[in-house]
Motif scaffolding. Structure first.
Motif, PDB file in Angstrom:
ATOM      1  N   GLY A 258       0.809  -1.213   0.000  1.00  0.00           N
ATOM      2  CA  GLY A 258       0.000   0.000   0.000  1.00  0.00           C
ATOM      3  C   GLY A 258       0.834   1.250   0.000  1.00  0.00           C
ATOM      4  N   TYR A 259       1.959   1.237   0.728  1.00  0.00           N
ATOM      5  CA  TYR A 259       2.839   2.411   0.748  1.00  0.00           C
ATOM      6  C   TYR A 259       3.450   2.670  -0.620  1.00  0.00           C
ATOM      7  CZ  TYR A 259       6.959   5.252   1.626  1.00  0.00           C
ATOM      8  OH  TYR A 259       7.923   6.225   1.565  1.00  0.00           O
ATOM      9  N   VAL A 260       3.963   1.613  -1.254  1.00  0.00           N
ATOM     10  CA  VAL A 260       4.572   1.793  -2.575  1.00  0.00           C
ATOM     11  C   VAL A 260       3.534   2.273  -3.584  1.00  0.00           C
ATOM     12  CG1 VAL A 260       5.734   0.615  -4.464  1.00  0.00           C
ATOM     13  CG2 VAL A 260       6.380   0.117  -2.106  1.00  0.00           C
ATOM     14  N   ALA A 261       2.358   1.629  -3.596  1.00  0.00           N
ATOM     15  CA  ALA A 261       1.319   2.040  -4.545  1.00  0.00           C
ATOM     16  C   ALA A 261       0.863   3.472  -4.277  1.00  0.00           C
ATOM     17  CB  ALA A 261       0.137   1.081  -4.439  1.00  0.00           C
ATOM     18  N   GLY A 262       0.693   3.824  -3.004  1.00  0.00           N
ATOM     19  CA  GLY A 262       0.281   5.189  -2.685  1.00  0.00           C
ATOM     20  C   GLY A 262       1.338   6.212  -3.045  1.00  0.00           C
ATOM     21  N   ASN A 263       2.613   5.885  -2.785  1.00  0.00           N
ATOM     22  CA  ASN A 263       3.689   6.819  -3.118  1.00  0.00           C
ATOM     23  C   ASN A 263       3.799   7.025  -4.621  1.00  0.00           C
ATOM     24  OD1 ASN A 263       5.740   8.557  -2.488  1.00  0.00           O
ATOM     25  ND2 ASN A 263       7.229   6.971  -1.967  1.00  0.00           N
ATOM     26  N   VAL A 264       3.640   5.936  -5.383  1.00  0.00           N
ATOM     27  CA  VAL A 264       3.675   6.069  -6.844  1.00  0.00           C
ATOM     28  C   VAL A 264       2.491   6.890  -7.336  1.00  0.00           C
ATOM     29  CG1 VAL A 264       3.487   4.767  -8.991  1.00  0.00           C
ATOM     30  CG2 VAL A 264       4.992   3.953  -7.184  1.00  0.00           C
ATOM     31  N   LEU A 265       1.315   6.683  -6.754  1.00  0.00           N
ATOM     32  CA  LEU A 265       0.142   7.455  -7.159  1.00  0.00           C
ATOM     33  C   LEU A 265       0.332   8.942  -6.875  1.00  0.00           C
ATOM     34  CD1 LEU A 265      -2.752   7.551  -8.222  1.00  0.00           C
ATOM     35  CD2 LEU A 265      -3.539   7.041  -5.894  1.00  0.00           C
ATOM     36  N   ILE A 266       0.881   9.274  -5.715  1.00  0.00           N
ATOM     37  CA  ILE A 266       1.135  10.677  -5.385  1.00  0.00           C
ATOM     38  C   ILE A 266       2.144  11.288  -6.352  1.00  0.00           C
ATOM     39  CG2 ILE A 266       2.110  12.197  -3.622  1.00  0.00           C
ATOM     40  CD1 ILE A 266       0.944  10.307  -1.531  1.00  0.00           C
ATOM     41  N   SER A 267       3.172  10.526  -6.707  1.00  0.00           N
ATOM     42  CA  SER A 267       4.168  11.029  -7.659  1.00  0.00           C
ATOM     43  C   SER A 267       3.561  11.231  -9.045  1.00  0.00           C
ATOM     44  CB  SER A 267       5.345  10.051  -7.737  1.00  0.00           C
ATOM     45  OG  SER A 267       5.971   9.925  -6.490  1.00  0.00           O
ATOM     46  N   VAL A 268       2.693  10.320  -9.461  1.00  0.00           N
ATOM     47  CA  VAL A 268       2.034  10.478 -10.766  1.00  0.00           C
ATOM     48  C   VAL A 268       1.156  11.733 -10.768  1.00  0.00           C
ATOM     49  CG1 VAL A 268       0.323   9.467 -12.306  1.00  0.00           C
ATOM     50  CG2 VAL A 268       2.140   8.037 -11.360  1.00  0.00           C
ATOM     51  N   ILE A 269       0.432  11.945  -9.684  1.00  0.00           N
ATOM     52  CA  ILE A 269      -0.405  13.157  -9.600  1.00  0.00           C
ATOM     53  C   ILE A 269       0.458  14.403  -9.664  1.00  0.00           C
ATOM     54  CG2 ILE A 269      -1.950  14.454  -8.089  1.00  0.00           C
ATOM     55  CD1 ILE A 269      -2.994  11.776  -7.053  1.00  0.00           C
ATOM     56  N   ALA A 270       1.586  14.405  -8.932  1.00  0.00           N
ATOM     57  CA  ALA A 270       2.475  15.569  -8.961  1.00  0.00           C
ATOM     58  C   ALA A 270       3.037  15.797 -10.351  1.00  0.00           C
ATOM     59  CB  ALA A 270       3.611  15.368  -7.958  1.00  0.00           C
ATOM     60  N   GLY A 271       3.443  14.707 -11.041  1.00  0.00           N
ATOM     61  CA  GLY A 271       3.990  14.869 -12.382  1.00  0.00           C
ATOM     62  C   GLY A 271       2.963  15.377 -13.382  1.00  0.00           C
ATOM     63  N   VAL A 272       1.734  14.860 -13.325  1.00  0.00           N
ATOM     64  CA  VAL A 272       0.701  15.282 -14.268  1.00  0.00           C
ATOM     65  C   VAL A 272       0.324  16.746 -14.045  1.00  0.00           C
ATOM     66  CG1 VAL A 272      -1.702  14.928 -14.939  1.00  0.00           C
ATOM     67  CG2 VAL A 272      -0.207  12.958 -14.612  1.00  0.00           C
ATOM     68  N   VAL A 273       0.125  17.134 -12.781  1.00  0.00           N
ATOM     69  CA  VAL A 273      -0.241  18.524 -12.484  1.00  0.00           C
ATOM     70  C   VAL A 273       0.881  19.469 -12.895  1.00  0.00           C
ATOM     71  CG1 VAL A 273      -0.826  20.127 -10.633  1.00  0.00           C
ATOM     72  CG2 VAL A 273      -1.815  17.836 -10.644  1.00  0.00           C
ATOM     73  N   THR A 274       2.134  19.071 -12.632  1.00  0.00           N
ATOM     74  CA  THR A 274       3.272  19.910 -13.025  1.00  0.00           C
ATOM     75  C   THR A 274       3.364  20.038 -14.536  1.00  0.00           C
ATOM     76  OG1 THR A 274       4.464  19.205 -11.044  1.00  0.00           O
ATOM     77  CG2 THR A 274       5.761  20.188 -12.813  1.00  0.00           C
ATOM     78  N   TRP A 275       3.123  18.947 -15.262  1.00  0.00           N
ATOM     79  CA  TRP A 275       3.180  19.000 -16.730  1.00  0.00           C
ATOM     80  C   TRP A 275       2.104  19.933 -17.280  1.00  0.00           C
ATOM     81  CZ3 TRP A 275      -0.317  16.433 -20.323  1.00  0.00           C
ATOM     82  CH2 TRP A 275       0.077  16.587 -21.655  1.00  0.00           C
TER      83      TRP A 275
END
Length: 398
Positions: A258-275
């Protein structure tokens, strides 16, 4: 036969037929020990013969010399094992990271398996997604870097021409012959240094590619045999404790996944919003910069700040308004991520207090760098679970 002799003989016969009283146990034991010692001494004297120096002393196994020798060998063995661990530390870290990623990707495999896919098919889909993510990252990062490096190399002759046409530099060249010294430095020192640096950079790139491929292969192996490895390790636990150990292990693996999946999801959200923001702001290489933000956001505590500083610095090199806009955007977004996105995503993964999270990340970063910071929080969650389920109940019963 006389009557007297007839009277005496029956009494003698009765005394012989009467059973003898058994000796006392202590006397019998002392008698047996005395006989054994006498036999041993006699045998030793017979074997020694004339000129004997007495009985032999204590066995060598009980002497201080052999004790010190065995202790010294134990110390040398421990030192050799420590040196082997230090020498293979990079391989150990690679294996741990591969196992960590496999455990993190296992929930996605289980979700696809529950939807009717075979486990091999689910593993293939997840692994293909990981490879596509690596490929997209490489395609987004490598072309801008190579393009800017090519543009810089093409612009170097123009820079030298502008410098040679500058009046002040021309006067200094006439007085001190600066340009010949620069040419000598470039051809004699800077050129070989750059060539060596390029070769070193090429070796670093090849090493990185090899490490990435090895990591992916190990991750695929662990992902496919995770259940087999887990069942084999549980067989080492006594059968009376195996059920509880299995339950605790499942809880730990569920928390790590759950930690790995949640951390990856947060990073994907940050990357998409930044893009999206960088594309609207007109900053060059928006996709590459967004991937940098997503990658650095995986690092606990300081990763988001590092990515924000890097992107803001690149935007400032492009234009001052774009750099200031990026700084404002990242300050606002980090507040939203810390207080809105992160708690909602991580509420079902790991149960670690904020103070323990900070301390674990600091210790992990100090020991193993970025890898240690990534592994510190789930490891702290696992230790907290073991303490709560095993140590505290035992302390309550004492």
């Amino acid at each position: 036969m006389s009557p007297l002799s007839a009277d005496v003989e029956p009494a003698t016969t009765q005394e012989e037929d009467r059973p003898q009283e058994p000796e006392a146990p202590e006397k019998a034991r002392e008698k047996a020990q005395g006989k054994a010692q006498g036999k041993a001494q006699g045998k030793a004297q017979d074997e020694a013969g004339p000129g004997s120096y007495g009985l032999p002393g204590k066995p060598l196994a009980r002497g201080p010399f052999l004790f010190g020798l065995v202790g010294g060998l134990g110390v040398l063995t421990a030192i050799a094992l420590a040196q082997m661990i230090v020498a293979s530390l990079s391989t150990i870290i690679l294996i741990v990271v591969a196992m960590f990623l496999a455990v993190g990707l296992n929930p996605a495999v289980e979700a696809l398996h529950r939807r009717g896919l075979a486990r091999r098919g689910a593993i293939s889909i997840v692994f293909a997604g990981v490879i596509v993510a690596f490929a997209l990252f490489g395609l987004a990062i490598v072309p801008p870097v190579s393009k800017q490096l090519t543009e810089f190399i093409d612009a170097v002759p123009g820079y030298l021409t502008e410098l040679s046409n500058h009046p002040t530099l021309r006067q200094l060249d006439q007085d001190y012959q600066i340009l010949p010294q620069i040419r000598t430095f470039v051809t004699g020192t800077l050129g070989p240094s750059l060539a060596t640096g390029i070769m070193g950079a090429g070796l670093v790139v090849l090493n990185g590619v090899f490490t990435t491929v090895t990591l992916l292969v190990l991750m695929l192996y662990f992902l496919g045999s995770l259940h087999t490895i887990k069942d084999y390790l549980l067989k080492l636990v006594p059968s009376s404790r195996r059920t509880r150990t299995r339950a605790i292990t499942e809880e730990i693996l569920r928390g790590i996944g759950g930690y790995v999946a949640g951390n990856v999801l947060i990073s994907v959200i940050a990357g998409v919003v930044t893009w999206i923001f960088l594309s609207i702001a007109g900053v060059q290489y928006a996709l590459a910069l967004a991937l940098v933000v997503a990658l650095t956001d995986l690092i606990p505590l300081v990763g988001a700040t590092i990515g924000a500083v890097l992107v803001t610095a690149v935007a400032l090199l492009d234009s001052w308004p774009a750099g200031i806009a990026c700084a404002i955007f990242f300050v606002a977004y980090q507040q939203v991520e810390n207080y809105l996105i992160y708690p909602r995503v991580m509420k079902h993964s790991v149960n670690v207090t904020p103070a323990v999270t900070v301390i674990a990340a600091l210790f992990g970063g100090a020991l193993l760098g970025i890898v240690g910071a990534l592994l510190a929080i789930p490891v702290a969650a696992a230790i907290a679970l073991i303490i709560r389920e095993l140590v505290l109940p035992h302390q309550d019963q004492v």
